[in-house]
Motif scaffolding. Structure first.
Motif, PDB file in Angstrom:
ATOM      1  N   GLY A 106     -29.422  -1.112 -21.140  1.00  0.00           N
ATOM      2  CA  GLY A 106     -28.361  -0.109 -21.078  1.00  0.00           C
ATOM      3  C   GLY A 106     -28.258   0.522 -19.699  1.00  0.00           C
ATOM      4  O   GLY A 106     -27.161   0.758 -19.191  1.00  0.00           O
ATOM      5  N   HIS A 107     -29.399   0.792 -19.090  1.00  0.00           N
ATOM      6  CA  HIS A 107     -29.390   1.369 -17.739  1.00  0.00           C
ATOM      7  C   HIS A 107     -28.867   0.362 -16.714  1.00  0.00           C
ATOM      8  O   HIS A 107     -28.137   0.725 -15.796  1.00  0.00           O
ATOM      9  N   LYS A 108     -29.223  -0.913 -16.881  1.00  0.00           N
ATOM     10  CA  LYS A 108     -28.708  -1.944 -15.974  1.00  0.00           C
ATOM     11  C   LYS A 108     -27.196  -2.075 -16.118  1.00  0.00           C
ATOM     12  O   LYS A 108     -26.473  -2.224 -15.131  1.00  0.00           O
ATOM     13  N   ALA A 109     -26.719  -2.017 -17.347  1.00  0.00           N
ATOM     14  CA  ALA A 109     -25.276  -2.093 -17.584  1.00  0.00           C
ATOM     15  C   ALA A 109     -24.567  -0.902 -16.954  1.00  0.00           C
ATOM     16  O   ALA A 109     -23.473  -1.042 -16.390  1.00  0.00           O
ATOM     17  N   ASN A 110     -25.187   0.256 -17.025  1.00  0.00           N
ATOM     18  CA  ASN A 110     -24.603   1.454 -16.429  1.00  0.00           C
ATOM     19  C   ASN A 110     -24.415   1.287 -14.926  1.00  0.00           C
ATOM     20  O   ASN A 110     -23.410   1.735 -14.365  1.00  0.00           O
ATOM     21  N   LEU A 111     -25.351   0.616 -14.274  1.00  0.00           N
ATOM     22  CA  LEU A 111     -25.255   0.414 -12.826  1.00  0.00           C
ATOM     23  C   LEU A 111     -24.050  -0.442 -12.451  1.00  0.00           C
ATOM     24  O   LEU A 111     -23.486  -0.293 -11.373  1.00  0.00           O
ATOM     25  N   LYS A 112     -23.656  -1.348 -13.341  1.00  0.00           N
ATOM     26  CA  LYS A 112     -22.537  -2.247 -13.046  1.00  0.00           C
ATOM     27  C   LYS A 112     -21.207  -1.754 -13.594  1.00  0.00           C
ATOM     28  O   LYS A 112     -20.177  -2.357 -13.338  1.00  0.00           O
ATOM     29  N   ASN A 113     -21.230  -0.690 -14.360  1.00  0.00           N
ATOM     30  CA  ASN A 113     -20.014  -0.185 -14.990  1.00  0.00           C
ATOM     31  C   ASN A 113     -19.192   0.622 -13.982  1.00  0.00           C
ATOM     32  O   ASN A 113     -19.649   1.650 -13.492  1.00  0.00           O
ATOM     33  N   PRO A 114     -17.972   0.203 -13.670  1.00  0.00           N
ATOM     34  CA  PRO A 114     -17.152   0.934 -12.696  1.00  0.00           C
ATOM     35  C   PRO A 114     -16.642   2.276 -13.220  1.00  0.00           C
ATOM     36  O   PRO A 114     -16.147   3.091 -12.451  1.00  0.00           O
ATOM     37  N   ASN A 115     -16.800   2.524 -14.525  1.00  0.00           N
ATOM     38  CA  ASN A 115     -16.290   3.757 -15.111  1.00  0.00           C
ATOM     39  C   ASN A 115     -17.332   4.865 -15.208  1.00  0.00           C
ATOM     40  O   ASN A 115     -17.053   5.928 -15.742  1.00  0.00           O
ATOM     41  N   THR A 116     -18.551   4.623 -14.713  1.00  0.00           N
ATOM     42  CA  THR A 116     -19.574   5.660 -14.758  1.00  0.00           C
ATOM     43  C   THR A 116     -19.706   6.318 -13.390  1.00  0.00           C
ATOM     44  O   THR A 116     -19.430   5.717 -12.355  1.00  0.00           O
ATOM     45  N   SER A 117     -20.150   7.561 -13.411  1.00  0.00           N
ATOM     46  CA  SER A 117     -20.250   8.341 -12.174  1.00  0.00           C
ATOM     47  C   SER A 117     -21.428   7.871 -11.330  1.00  0.00           C
ATOM     48  O   SER A 117     -22.373   7.246 -11.821  1.00  0.00           O
ATOM     49  N   GLU A 118     -21.363   8.201 -10.047  1.00  0.00           N
ATOM     50  CA  GLU A 118     -22.471   7.868  -9.137  1.00  0.00           C
ATOM     51  C   GLU A 118     -23.740   8.604  -9.550  1.00  0.00           C
ATOM     52  O   GLU A 118     -24.837   8.075  -9.434  1.00  0.00           O
ATOM     53  N   GLU A 119     -23.585   9.834 -10.064  1.00  0.00           N
ATOM     54  CA  GLU A 119     -24.735  10.604 -10.524  1.00  0.00           C
ATOM     55  C   GLU A 119     -25.431   9.882 -11.688  1.00  0.00           C
ATOM     56  O   GLU A 119     -26.655   9.779 -11.736  1.00  0.00           O
ATOM     57  N   SER A 120     -24.641   9.354 -12.608  1.00  0.00           N
ATOM     58  CA  SER A 120     -25.184   8.617 -13.741  1.00  0.00           C
ATOM     59  C   SER A 120     -25.887   7.347 -13.270  1.00  0.00           C
ATOM     60  O   SER A 120     -26.960   6.992 -13.773  1.00  0.00           O
ATOM     61  N   LYS A 121     -25.294   6.660 -12.297  1.00  0.00           N
ATOM     62  CA  LYS A 121     -25.894   5.438 -11.769  1.00  0.00           C
ATOM     63  C   LYS A 121     -27.218   5.736 -11.067  1.00  0.00           C
ATOM     64  O   LYS A 121     -28.183   4.995 -11.196  1.00  0.00           O
ATOM     65  N   GLU A 122     -27.263   6.833 -10.326  1.00  0.00           N
ATOM     66  CA  GLU A 122     -28.503   7.224  -9.646  1.00  0.00           C
ATOM     67  C   GLU A 122     -29.595   7.525 -10.668  1.00  0.00           C
ATOM     68  O   GLU A 122     -30.748   7.160 -10.487  1.00  0.00           O
ATOM     69  N   ASN A 123     -29.218   8.219 -11.756  1.00  0.00           N
ATOM     70  CA  ASN A 123     -30.173   8.529 -12.808  1.00  0.00           C
ATOM     71  C   ASN A 123     -30.717   7.245 -13.435  1.00  0.00           C
ATOM     72  O   ASN A 123     -31.929   7.098 -13.615  1.00  0.00           O
ATOM     73  N   SER A 124     -29.841   6.308 -13.745  1.00  0.00           N
ATOM     74  CA  SER A 124     -30.275   5.037 -14.328  1.00  0.00           C
ATOM     75  C   SER A 124     -31.177   4.279 -13.365  1.00  0.00           C
ATOM     76  O   SER A 124     -32.176   3.679 -13.764  1.00  0.00           O
TER      77      SER A 124
END
Length: 87
Positions: free
Chosen positions: A10-28
């Motif tokens: 789920g965290h890896k998918a979040n990194l590739k999702n263009p609809n998630t925020s940079e803050e969320s990607k950094e957290n993942s």
């Protein structure tokens, strides 16, 4: 209850999702590195499009399937053939 593999996925998918925020990607990214010992490249993981870390036989199988799929465009088939030839 999700397994550790599902959580990491789920965290890896979040990194590739263009609809998630940079803050969320950094957290993942931090969770993957600290809790799952996943070493991410210095490049932006959301823009990674190479085959590093993937089973080469599975990649080749997917490319071969692309070549035989009648629902795939000629352009995609040509790209798959080039990638397969470069393996």
């Amino acid at each position: 209850m999700p397994t550790d593999a599902q959580i990491a996925g789920g965290h890896k998918a979040n990194l590739k999702n263009p609809n998630t925020s940079e803050e969320s990607k950094e957290n993942s990214k931090k969770i993957l590195e600290n809790e799952f010992n996943v070493q991410l490249d210095g490049e932006d993981a959301s823009k990674s499009n190479d085959d590093d870390g993937k089973n080469p036989n599975n990649v080749a199988g997917g490319l071969k399937a692309t070549l035989k799929n009648p629902n795939v465009s000629d352009e995609a088939k040509e790209s798959a053939k080039e990638r397969l030839d470069n393996m």
